[in-house]
Design an enzyme around this catalytic site. Structure first.
Site, PDB file in Angstrom:
ATOM      1  N   HIS A   1     -48.278 -17.930 -14.631  1.00 54.57           N
ATOM      2  CA  HIS A   1     -48.201 -18.749 -16.005  1.00 54.57           C
ATOM      3  C   HIS A   1     -47.130 -18.090 -16.827  1.00 54.57           C
ATOM      4  O   HIS A   1     -46.304 -18.847 -17.437  1.00 54.57           O
ATOM      5  CB  HIS A   1     -49.532 -18.924 -16.552  1.00 54.57           C
ATOM      6  CG  HIS A   1     -49.739 -19.502 -17.828  1.00 54.57           C
ATOM      7  ND1 HIS A   1     -49.207 -20.750 -18.135  1.00 54.57           N
ATOM      8  CD2 HIS A   1     -49.549 -18.912 -19.159  1.00 54.57           C
ATOM      9  CE1 HIS A   1     -49.371 -21.261 -19.544  1.00 54.57           C
ATOM     10  NE2 HIS A   1     -49.632 -19.969 -19.984  1.00 54.57           N
TER      11      HIS A   1
ATOM     12  N   ARG B   1     -46.254 -24.932 -10.228  1.00 52.21           N
ATOM     13  CA  ARG B   1     -45.827 -23.597 -10.886  1.00 52.21           C
ATOM     14  C   ARG B   1     -45.853 -22.604  -9.692  1.00 52.21           C
ATOM     15  O   ARG B   1     -46.915 -22.225  -9.326  1.00 52.21           O
ATOM     16  CB  ARG B   1     -46.628 -23.324 -12.049  1.00 52.21           C
ATOM     17  CG  ARG B   1     -46.415 -21.822 -12.528  1.00 52.21           C
ATOM     18  CD  ARG B   1     -47.187 -21.676 -13.860  1.00 52.21           C
ATOM     19  NE  ARG B   1     -48.394 -21.811 -13.760  1.00 52.21           N
ATOM     20  CZ  ARG B   1     -49.635 -21.099 -13.449  1.00 52.21           C
ATOM     21  NH1 ARG B   1     -49.315 -19.860 -12.609  1.00 52.21           N
ATOM     22  NH2 ARG B   1     -50.531 -21.333 -13.583  1.00 52.21           N
TER      23      ARG B   1
ATOM     24  N   TYR C   1     -57.023 -16.833  -8.832  1.00 55.27           N
ATOM     25  CA  TYR C   1     -57.561 -18.166  -9.122  1.00 55.27           C
ATOM     26  C   TYR C   1     -56.975 -18.891  -8.150  1.00 55.27           C
ATOM     27  O   TYR C   1     -57.270 -20.204  -8.117  1.00 55.27           O
ATOM     28  CB  TYR C   1     -57.416 -18.565 -10.511  1.00 55.27           C
ATOM     29  CG  TYR C   1     -56.078 -18.438 -11.008  1.00 55.27           C
ATOM     30  CD1 TYR C   1     -55.269 -19.599 -11.021  1.00 55.27           C
ATOM     31  CD2 TYR C   1     -55.592 -17.642 -11.899  1.00 55.27           C
ATOM     32  CE1 TYR C   1     -53.576 -19.703 -11.372  1.00 55.27           C
ATOM     33  CE2 TYR C   1     -54.380 -17.540 -12.413  1.00 55.27           C
ATOM     34  CZ  TYR C   1     -53.498 -18.582 -12.311  1.00 55.27           C
ATOM     35  OH  TYR C   1     -52.052 -18.586 -12.700  1.00 55.27           O
TER      36      TYR C   1
END
Length: 396
Positions: free
Chosen positions: A293, A289, A302
């Protein structure tokens, strides 16, 4: 707007390798796997655009024509352009939320084009490329994210179920539908999409159990994009996801999810197996990805830039373009026409969204209880006060 940059995969695994490590470096965490070599990975097209021979899966794409290859490229470019426009529309306040597929185009287009018209698809909320393959108008996808409908298409018109927000539940729906297909004696198949995060849900495990026991004609297609929001894959599984199928009694395979030819071949194999009455298959498309998200997420909190850059170097669209150019299957005229078509698609989608009505902000409160509820009334009043706080002194 340039539409062919981003996404990749890890280095190719040898055909005789065993399960061990995923080989992917993390920013915040480093998982310890059992000793051994990396998992097997099906790949037909390298990041450099070189065709790789594969004795098991070559036959499933042996008859592909230059026109079909250009079609796959067109699908990925237009899907990425639509996705980019939707992200921009959300940032401009036209959509409440958007889940981008950036970097996962090959996984979705390759698998979507492997389906037959009579197959049935159960998506999550990110399968915009699969929706494109099934003939769903991109503008219809955006009505739900704008809040003006619960899904802007008839599922039975395209054999493409409405988007599922509840994580993993669609795999149970797909399994039940596939069991019904088998009882009806049809030779069609069902494919259920989910992510690596959903693989931790109990619904998915139950789906594996029922599909195996009842020999359901279903393909479980997991797009492992490495991150379940902010949780890396190694925090979700001690073994590669595709190997989980062994414990339920059916085969699993990992394919390079940024290789559209590999995904097409593996998905065709799995769907044909289902149609022959040989039961379920788990396909793990190993991809990445590239963006957040959803548009409410901040991936910089992160994961680091170096991880994304490593995958950007192996973009699924650029990979196929290199192959098309090296094989003389496409010229500059084709790419220029496609660029113009992608801009036209973006413009059409943008105009369609802006022509949609504003959502009814209070509709959600009207459908919670049939006879009303004191707590809902309280929440409605609080929300009304919040909305009123945006009005200026003149009441506009």
């Amino acid at each position: 707007m340039t539409v062919e940059s981003t996404a990749a995969r890890t280095p190719r695994r040898s055909a005789g390798s065993k399960a061990g490590t995923t080989g992917t470096k993390r920013t915040r965490t480093t998982a310890k796997k059992d000793a051994g070599t990396e998992p097997q990975l099906v790949q037909l097209l390298t990041p450099e655009g070189k065709r790789v021979k594969n004795a098991e899966y070559d036959k499933y794409v042996a008859g592909i024509t230059p026109e079909e290859l250009r079609g796959l490229y067109r699908d990925m470019v237009l899907t990425r352009r639509f996705d980019a426009e939707a992200t921009s529309l959300q940032r401009q306040g036209e959509l409440g939320l958007w889940a981008s597929l950036l970097g996962q185009e090959a996984a979705q287009i390759g698998s979507g084009r492997a389906t037959r018209e009579d197959d049935y698809v159960f998506p999550t909320y990110r399968e915009h490329g699969v929706a494109w393959c099934r003939g769903v108008d991109p503008a219809n996808l955006l009505g739900m994210f704008r809040g003006v409908n619960n899904g802007g298409w008839d599922p039975n018109s395209n054999n493409f179920q409405l988007y599922t927000i509840v994580i993993g539940s669609q795999t149970l729906h797909a399994t039940g539908y596939a069991m019904g297909v088998a009882k009806d004696g049809a030779d069609s198949a069902v494919i259920a999409y989910f992510g690596d995060g959903a693989s931790s849900q109990g619904d998915v495990a139950e789906s594996f159990t029922f599909s195996a026991v009842y020999n359901a004609p279903v393909v479980f297609f997991c797009q492992n994009n490495q991150w379940a929001i902010s949780e890396p894959t190694e925090k979700q599984s001690r073994v590669p996801i595709y190997q989980r199928a062994q414990g339920f009694g059916f085969p699993g395979v990992r394919v390079d999810g940024n290789d559209v030819l590999g995904v097409l071949a593996v998905t065709r194999w799995a769907l044909e197996r289902a149609r022959r009455g040989e039961g379920p298959t788990l396909v793990e498309a190993f991809t990445y990805r590239m963006g957040a998200h959803t548009t409410s997420d901040d991936p910089t909190r992160y994961r680091g830039d170096e991880e994304r850059q490593a995958w950007e170097a192996k973009d699924p669209i650029l990979r196929l373009r290199r192959y098309l150019e090296a094989s003389n299957h496409a010229d500059e005229g084709f790419f220029a026409e496609l660029e113009a078509e992608s801009e036209a698609l973006g413009k059409r989608v943008r105009e369609a969204v802006r022509a949609m009505p504003d959502p009814d902000h209070f509709a959600i409160f009207e459908n919670a209880y049939a006879d009303g509820h004191a707590l809902v009334d309280e929440e409605r009043a609080q929300f009304a006060a919040y909305q009123a706080s945006f009005a200026d002194e003149g009441g506009n």
